[in-house]
Design an enzyme around this catalytic site. Sequence first.
Site, mmCIF file in Angstrom:
data_model
loop_
_atom_site.group_PDB
_atom_site.id
_atom_site.type_symbol
_atom_site.label_atom_id
_atom_site.label_comp_id
_atom_site.label_asym_id
_atom_site.label_seq_id
_atom_site.Cartn_x
_atom_site.Cartn_y
_atom_site.Cartn_z
ATOM 1 N N GLU A 64 -13.258 -110.495 62.130
ATOM 2 C CA GLU A 64 -12.317 -110.965 60.364
ATOM 3 C C GLU A 64 -10.720 -112.235 60.864
ATOM 4 O O GLU A 64 -10.194 -111.733 61.719
ATOM 5 C CB GLU A 64 -11.823 -110.037 59.723
ATOM 6 C CG GLU A 64 -11.193 -109.626 59.424
ATOM 7 C CD GLU A 64 -11.059 -108.513 58.416
ATOM 8 O OE1 GLU A 64 -12.112 -107.533 57.290
ATOM 9 O OE2 GLU A 64 -10.545 -107.589 58.540
ATOM 10 N N LYS A 110 -7.119 -111.465 59.851
ATOM 11 C CA LYS A 110 -6.595 -109.900 59.604
ATOM 12 C C LYS A 110 -5.367 -110.568 60.097
ATOM 13 O O LYS A 110 -4.857 -110.081 61.477
ATOM 14 C CB LYS A 110 -7.384 -108.731 59.460
ATOM 15 C CG LYS A 110 -6.706 -107.420 59.430
ATOM 16 C CD LYS A 110 -6.786 -106.428 59.859
ATOM 17 C CE LYS A 110 -6.647 -105.141 59.464
ATOM 18 N NZ LYS A 110 -7.624 -104.139 59.721
ATOM 19 N N LYS A 129 -12.459 -111.254 52.052
ATOM 20 C CA LYS A 129 -12.610 -109.944 51.876
ATOM 21 C C LYS A 129 -11.018 -109.666 50.874
ATOM 22 O O LYS A 129 -9.991 -110.245 51.332
ATOM 23 C CB LYS A 129 -11.895 -109.297 53.441
ATOM 24 C CG LYS A 129 -12.784 -107.744 53.786
ATOM 25 C CD LYS A 129 -13.983 -107.593 54.608
ATOM 26 C CE LYS A 129 -14.214 -106.159 54.419
ATOM 27 N NZ LYS A 129 -12.801 -105.580 55.063
ATOM 28 N N GLU A 145 -19.999 -101.683 50.427
ATOM 29 C CA GLU A 145 -19.128 -100.988 51.430
ATOM 30 C C GLU A 145 -19.065 -99.351 51.203
ATOM 31 O O GLU A 145 -18.362 -99.091 49.696
ATOM 32 C CB GLU A 145 -17.562 -101.376 51.182
ATOM 33 C CG GLU A 145 -17.636 -99.994 52.838
ATOM 34 C CD GLU A 145 -15.943 -101.003 52.928
ATOM 35 O OE1 GLU A 145 -15.389 -101.963 53.450
ATOM 36 O OE2 GLU A 145 -14.541 -100.699 52.565
ATOM 37 N N ASN A 192 -17.990 -98.418 56.235
ATOM 38 C CA ASN A 192 -16.913 -98.188 56.636
ATOM 39 C C ASN A 192 -16.340 -96.801 57.732
ATOM 40 O O ASN A 192 -15.921 -95.907 57.198
ATOM 41 C CB ASN A 192 -15.906 -98.702 56.159
ATOM 42 C CG ASN A 192 -14.277 -99.168 56.300
ATOM 43 O OD1 ASN A 192 -14.179 -99.121 57.613
ATOM 44 N ND2 ASN A 192 -13.708 -99.558 55.098
ATOM 45 N N GLU A 223 -18.440 -101.093 60.155
ATOM 46 C CA GLU A 223 -17.226 -101.907 59.650
ATOM 47 C C GLU A 223 -16.432 -100.444 60.360
ATOM 48 O O GLU A 223 -15.797 -99.544 60.030
ATOM 49 C CB GLU A 223 -17.022 -101.557 58.261
ATOM 50 C CG GLU A 223 -18.061 -102.449 57.716
ATOM 51 C CD GLU A 223 -17.596 -102.954 56.106
ATOM 52 O OE1 GLU A 223 -18.701 -103.391 55.596
ATOM 53 O OE2 GLU A 223 -16.410 -102.357 55.737
ATOM 54 N N SER A 224 -14.827 -101.845 61.185
ATOM 55 C CA SER A 224 -13.604 -100.984 61.321
ATOM 56 C C SER A 224 -13.761 -100.169 62.467
ATOM 57 O O SER A 224 -15.054 -99.394 62.480
ATOM 58 C CB SER A 224 -13.087 -100.300 59.934
ATOM 59 O OG SER A 224 -12.572 -100.505 58.844
HETATM 60 O O1 LIG Z 1 -6.985 -102.105 57.752
HETATM 61 C C1 LIG Z 1 -6.931 -101.019 57.043
HETATM 62 O O2 LIG Z 1 -6.268 -100.391 57.524
HETATM 63 C C2 LIG Z 1 -7.181 -100.861 55.841
HETATM 64 C C3 LIG Z 1 -6.724 -100.186 54.914
HETATM 65 C C4 LIG Z 1 -7.476 -99.867 53.182
HETATM 66 C C5 LIG Z 1 -8.186 -100.185 52.943
HETATM 67 C C6 LIG Z 1 -8.679 -101.621 54.039
HETATM 68 C C7 LIG Z 1 -8.844 -102.182 55.376
HETATM 69 N N1 LIG Z 1 -8.687 -102.537 56.281
HETATM 70 C C8 LIG Z 1 -9.988 -103.402 55.837
HETATM 71 C C9 LIG Z 1 -11.089 -103.294 56.947
HETATM 72 O O3 LIG Z 1 -12.090 -102.880 56.040
HETATM 73 C C10 LIG Z 1 -10.728 -103.743 57.776
HETATM 74 O O4 LIG Z 1 -10.011 -104.828 58.116
HETATM 75 C C11 LIG Z 1 -12.903 -104.052 58.199
HETATM 76 O O5 LIG Z 1 -13.334 -103.546 58.536
HETATM 77 C C12 LIG Z 1 -12.139 -104.852 60.116
HETATM 78 O O6 LIG Z 1 -11.532 -103.753 60.525
HETATM 79 P P1 LIG Z 1 -10.763 -103.185 62.122
HETATM 80 O O7 LIG Z 1 -11.771 -103.562 63.317
HETATM 81 O O8 LIG Z 1 -10.598 -101.788 62.305
HETATM 82 O O9 LIG Z 1 -9.407 -104.212 62.147
#
Ligand SMILES: O=C(O)c1ccccc1NCC(=O)[C@H](O)[C@H](O)COP(=O)(O)O
Length: 260
Positions: free
Chosen positions: A54, A56, A116, A165, A186, A216-217
């Site tokens: 991503e 970001k 996204k 998601e 997520n 995810e995340s």
């Molecule tokens: O990343 C956030 O804080 C967030 C808050 C509210 C809604 C969505 C959010 N993020 C979007 C995502 O789904 C993430 O960017 C993506 O899954 C990657 O996550 P990470 O690896 O933890 O940065």
Amino acid sequence: MTVLESIVAGVREDLDRRRARVPLSELEAALDDLRPTLDPMPHFRGGDLSVIAEVKRRSPSKGDLADIQDPAALAHSYAEGGAAAISVLTEERRFGGSLADLDAVRARVGIPVLRKDFMVDEYQFLEARVHGADLVLLIVASLTDAELTRFLGLASDLGLTPLVEVHTEEEVDRALASGAELIGVNNRDLKTLDVDLANFGRLAARIGDGVVRVAESGIFTPADAAKVRDEGADAILVGEALVRHGDPERAVAALASAAR
Ligand SMILES: O=C(O)c1ccccc1NCC(=O)[C@H](O)[C@H](O)COP(=O)(O)O
């Protein structure tokens, strides 16, 4: 109001401004000249753990993450590291993204690109297609069942692959009932922003093997990638760990190979 509801309210306001600048008819006219979209599903079903890397810049949970001067160069590094797809956050207010980022990444990489964002209106799907996306994100928590069904159909008509998601059991059931073939779990609760890497493992069995499953995340290390792989993930979606890493190409390669 939850964090998700407040993000969506801002998304709707920004969308109205864009719609006033670029009418829907202009986007519809542009559809005729587009190249076909790229299908990410064969790679995701290929047996190895796919990495969706991503772009970001910022997030509601962490604030500023990285000063990304050249999103296309970052995406190129991800692709060189073996990413299966690139995710580009296009939401502006909370994530610092833009359609310009999507354009730049699309022009530079030859692998599928995910827009996204918080998709709540047909207009955004046409935007996604016109700006070169191959996939779009549908967040079950922010859609009614009727919207989910309508947007899945619209994505399909436009040649876009929908990544649906979920975060809870109930959302898994709604995603499956809608006919989703690509489901992202997520690990971040978009109402509280808490992250729990164990969430993927809790929901994976309920989703089942017939659907492509994305974790995810909250994935930072090769051990995290191996854990969700063992729990049934076909792909991982990773943002923060990659944009903060000094060598994003190596970071993607390490995540992808950890699970082999
Ligand atoms: O990343 C956030 O804080 C967030 C808050 C509210 C809604 C969505 C959010 N993020 C979007 C995502 O789904 C993430 O960017 C993506 O899954 C990657 O996550 P990470 O690896 O933890 O940065």
